[in-house]
Design a protein around this motif. Structure first.
Motif, PDB file in Angstrom:
ATOM      1  N   PRO A 298      -0.248   5.232   3.200  1.00 30.74           N
ATOM      2  CA  PRO A 298      -1.501   4.998   4.035  1.00 30.74           C
ATOM      3  C   PRO A 298      -2.706   4.493   2.951  1.00 30.74           C
ATOM      4  O   PRO A 298      -2.571   4.433   1.726  1.00 30.74           O
ATOM      5  N   GLU A 299      -3.731   4.077   3.548  1.00 31.08           N
ATOM      6  CA  GLU A 299      -4.865   3.354   2.642  1.00 31.08           C
ATOM      7  C   GLU A 299      -5.645   4.894   2.080  1.00 31.08           C
ATOM      8  O   GLU A 299      -6.097   4.638   0.942  1.00 31.08           O
ATOM      9  N   ALA A 300      -5.717   5.977   2.628  1.00 33.59           N
ATOM     10  CA  ALA A 300      -6.599   7.232   2.239  1.00 33.59           C
ATOM     11  C   ALA A 300      -5.988   7.696   0.913  1.00 33.59           C
ATOM     12  O   ALA A 300      -4.732   7.882   0.866  1.00 33.59           O
TER      13      ALA A 300
ATOM     14  N   ALA B 230       0.313  -3.717   3.697  1.00 40.39           N
ATOM     15  CA  ALA B 230      -0.064  -2.676   4.566  1.00 40.39           C
ATOM     16  C   ALA B 230       1.273  -2.123   5.273  1.00 40.39           C
ATOM     17  O   ALA B 230       1.961  -2.896   5.304  1.00 40.39           O
ATOM     18  N   SER B 231       1.097  -0.766   5.538  1.00 42.33           N
ATOM     19  CA  SER B 231       1.792   0.006   6.720  1.00 42.33           C
ATOM     20  C   SER B 231       3.026   0.837   6.074  1.00 42.33           C
ATOM     21  O   SER B 231       3.216   1.569   6.633  1.00 42.33           O
TER      22      SER B 231
ATOM     23  N   ARG C 135      -2.043   8.835   0.612  1.00 45.11           N
ATOM     24  CA  ARG C 135      -1.374   7.870  -0.259  1.00 45.11           C
ATOM     25  C   ARG C 135      -0.221   8.862  -1.219  1.00 45.11           C
ATOM     26  O   ARG C 135       0.840   8.508  -1.229  1.00 45.11           O
TER      27      ARG C 135
ATOM     28  N   ASP D 149       3.215  -0.890  -1.982  1.00 44.07           N
ATOM     29  CA  ASP D 149       2.033  -0.950  -2.661  1.00 44.07           C
ATOM     30  C   ASP D 149       1.282  -2.300  -2.258  1.00 44.07           C
ATOM     31  O   ASP D 149       0.264  -2.308  -2.189  1.00 44.07           O
TER      32      ASP D 149
ATOM     33  N   SER E 201       6.163   6.368   6.699  1.00 42.47           N
ATOM     34  CA  SER E 201       5.962   5.888   5.343  1.00 42.47           C
ATOM     35  C   SER E 201       6.989   5.699   4.573  1.00 42.47           C
ATOM     36  O   SER E 201       8.055   5.706   4.966  1.00 42.47           O
TER      37      SER E 201
END
Ligand SMILES: N[C@@H](CCC(=O)N[C@@H](CS)C(=O)NCC(=O)O)C(=O)O
Length: 217
Positions: A88-90, A84-85, A94, A81, A161
């Motif tokens: 996903p950002e979306a 990044a990585s 996510r 959280d 992820s």
């Protein structure tokens, strides 16, 4: 270095990477954050100092400044959280990746852990041998469903992820049972996870830690 995780002083698996500090190390390696390790001896696990970090006297724990966390899933989520990585950002992607994190820990890991319980805690019971095929069948049922969903994709939902990180970590526990090899796409999925440079670094770090020379006395 401000992050400290806890791990068995010496893992009972001798460094095969099955203790749950490995998944936390892996997450930290994926996001490129340094960490230190607090070794916890068996006799110290139920002592007040460790219980203050982990109410159930287990590993792993995670400390970062004033924040102390327990539960490998919560720790991996926290790491994912904040960097990044690993998620996903979306928002919808996510949320789906987070569903896979829960699925790994709540739906796939429990029947797999039953194998260990049956072998190491119940192995002496007169019914232990008769129960094992039932446990294996339950695991197979889950693997069949997971294999069907994964199909020929590399990862469970798009890019790698934290959901994959936890799922691969959970499935790795099956290696010695031979069950994983019954599902070629899952075996390949786990191999892809293990081939990630971050996993290799995490694995080697825990192996070195668990096989380090210890001073006598
Ligand atoms: N649900 C917890 C399980 C933690 C757990 O079972 N840790 C094991 C090591 S992998 C442990 O500390 N075992 C010793 C004990 O339970 O006393 C998590 O995912 O962190």
């Amino acid at each position: 270095m401000s992050i400290i995780i806890s791990a068995f002083d010496r893992s009972p698996d001798g460094g095969r990477g099955l203790a749950r500090d490995t998944r936390v190390r892996w997450a930290l390696e994926e996001v490129g954050v340094d960490y230190g390790v607090r070794p916890v001896a068996w006799q110290a696990m139920q002592e007040p100092a460790h219980l203050a970090r982990h109410p159930f006297g287990q590993i792993p724990t995670f400390e970062d400044g004033g924040l102390t966390l327990f539960e490998s899933g919560a720790i991996v989520f926290h790491i994912a959280d904040r960097h990044a990585s690993l998620l996903p950002e979306a928002p919808e992607a996510r949320a789906r990746a987070i569903s896979w994190m829960f699925a790994a820990l709540n739906t796939v890991e429990p029947p797999i852990l039953d194998i260990q319980t049956a072998m190491f805690q119940e192995g002496e019971q007169p019914w232990a041998k008769a129960r094992m095929p039932l446990i294996h069948e339950r695991v197979r049922g889950r693997l069949r469903q997971l294999a069907a969903r994964l199909g020929d994709a590399d990862w469970l939902d798009g890019a790698f992820s934290a959901g994959d990180l936890l799922m691969v970590s959970v499935l790795l526990r099956l290696r010695s049972s031979g069950l994983l090899d019954e599902f070629a796409n899952l075996a390949a999925y786990v191999a892809r996870g293990e081939a990630r440079p971050a996993y290799r670094r995490a694995f080697e770090a825990q192996r070195a830690f668990n096989t380090r020379p210890q001073s006598a006395g």
